[in-house]
Scaffold this active site. Structure first.
Site, PDB file in Angstrom:
ATOM      1  N   HIS A 120       0.285   5.107 -11.068  1.00 18.59           N
ATOM      2  CA  HIS A 120       0.298   6.119 -10.000  1.00 18.59           C
ATOM      3  C   HIS A 120       1.003   7.408 -10.413  1.00 18.59           C
ATOM      4  O   HIS A 120       1.474   8.153  -9.559  1.00 18.59           O
ATOM      5  CB  HIS A 120       0.941   5.539  -8.733  1.00 18.59           C
ATOM      6  CG  HIS A 120       0.131   4.431  -8.114  1.00 18.59           C
ATOM      7  ND1 HIS A 120       0.642   3.461  -7.300  1.00 18.59           N
ATOM      8  CD2 HIS A 120      -1.207   4.160  -8.201  1.00 18.59           C
ATOM      9  CE1 HIS A 120      -0.322   2.638  -6.910  1.00 18.59           C
ATOM     10  NE2 HIS A 120      -1.450   3.034  -7.449  1.00 18.59           N
ATOM     11  N   GLU A 220       9.806 -12.129  -0.959  1.00 16.42           N
ATOM     12  CA  GLU A 220       9.094 -12.845   0.120  1.00 16.42           C
ATOM     13  C   GLU A 220       7.650 -13.104  -0.293  1.00 16.42           C
ATOM     14  O   GLU A 220       7.159 -12.465  -1.233  1.00 16.42           O
ATOM     15  CB  GLU A 220       9.150 -12.018   1.407  1.00 16.42           C
ATOM     16  CG  GLU A 220       8.580 -10.626   1.229  1.00 16.42           C
ATOM     17  CD  GLU A 220       8.844  -9.700   2.413  1.00 16.42           C
ATOM     18  OE1 GLU A 220       9.859  -9.882   3.111  1.00 16.42           O
ATOM     19  OE2 GLU A 220       8.012  -8.805   2.621  1.00 16.42           O
TER      20      GLU A 220
END
Ligand code: NAD
Length: 249
Positions: A120, A220
């Protein structure tokens, strides 16, 4: 994360002839860089998706540059963490890992990572917004804050834009080609990314289809967790350090 998981990952790494790693904002979180999806990444209650687009820049370049100046100021005080250092070592080992990053913060570069693929772009680079001939190639400017705001193209004096890939823009073709090639590897890691921004998020699935042993490291579960061979839950810096300490190659 269990001792068995780490032992399994280390055994695959020790026998691998090619290793590829894709990193996201979570890798830089232990350096104090806010991620996008958490509330800390917000600026004046605006979501990044509302600011990091060509449409937002066309409508209000000063506002978008104020946001980038705010992020650049945060980053100027941050240092690479243990995770950046481990990956830099892996990129320079006898079986050099290819590191692909979605991060624009420059911390992999500051950790001296070899042959980094920047998916990016970089927040420290600028390009001419008007595509003037000389300004098509980006230039480096780590002045904090950039003045004037918006900064100007040194070639045509038009407005300059951040040298990053915005939502809705394409990944530079060469970077994409090299990243897709790198997904053909023995071991593929996806680290600190929410695995929702494509095409970066597709690379782990591509690697798996080509037979790679796939590992995720994240605080997570993510949409990729169910598809990888091993999902290690915890902070990227601590887990990479634990794996690195057990490696024999
Ligand atoms: P994201 O904010 O969507 O997700 C970050 C992920 O990292 C989450 O899944 C979170 O659980 C995990 N995470 C947070 N702290 C962690 C830690 N200590 N160890 C391991 N995992 C941790 O970011 P993304 O997936 O990289 O994608 C979004 C886009 O945001 C990218 O295009 C990127 O260019 C841009 N971005 C870059 C930076 C940066 O350059 N540092 C910062 C924010 C966003």
């Amino acid at each position: 994360m269990t001792e068995d998981d780490v032992t399994l990952v280390v055994s695959r790494l020790d026998t691998a002839t090619s290793v590829t790693v894709i990193t996201g904002a979570g890798l830089s979180a232990p350096s104090g860089v806010p991620t996008f999806r958490g509330t800390q990444g917000l600026w004046k209650n605006q979501r990044p998706e509302q600011l990091a687009t060509p449409e937002a820049f066309a409508a209000d370049p000063t506002k978008v540059w104020e946001w980038y100046n705010w992020r650049r100021e945060q980053l100027a005080g941050c240092q690479p963490n243990k995770a950046h250092q481990v990956l830099s070592r892996w990129s320079r080992s006898s079986t050099p890992a290819t590191v692909i990053t979605q991060n624009v913060d420059g911390l992999h570069e500051r950790a001296d990572t070899a042959r980094l693929l920047r998916f990016h772009g970089s927040i420290w680079e600028l390009r001419c917004w008007h595509h003037c001939a000389a300004g098509e190639t980006s230039w480096w400017d780590d002045t904090v804050p950039l003045v004037p705001c918006p900064p100007r193209c040194p070639h045509c004096n038009g407005i300059a834009r951040p040298g990053v890939v915005w939502f809705g823009e394409s990944i530079p073709q060469e970077t994409l080609t090299r990243s897709l090639r790198a997904a053909h590897c023995d071991v593929f890691f996806t680290i600190g990314t929410s695995a929702v921004v494509h095409p970066a998020a597709s690379l782990v699935h591509r690697a798996k289809q080509h037979g790679a042993f796939t590992v995720e490291i994240n605080l997570e579960p993510t949409p990729a967790s169910g598809d990888v061979d091993v999902s290690l839950q915890g902070s990227a810096d601590q887990i990479l350090l634990a794996i690195d300490e057990h490696r024999t190659t």
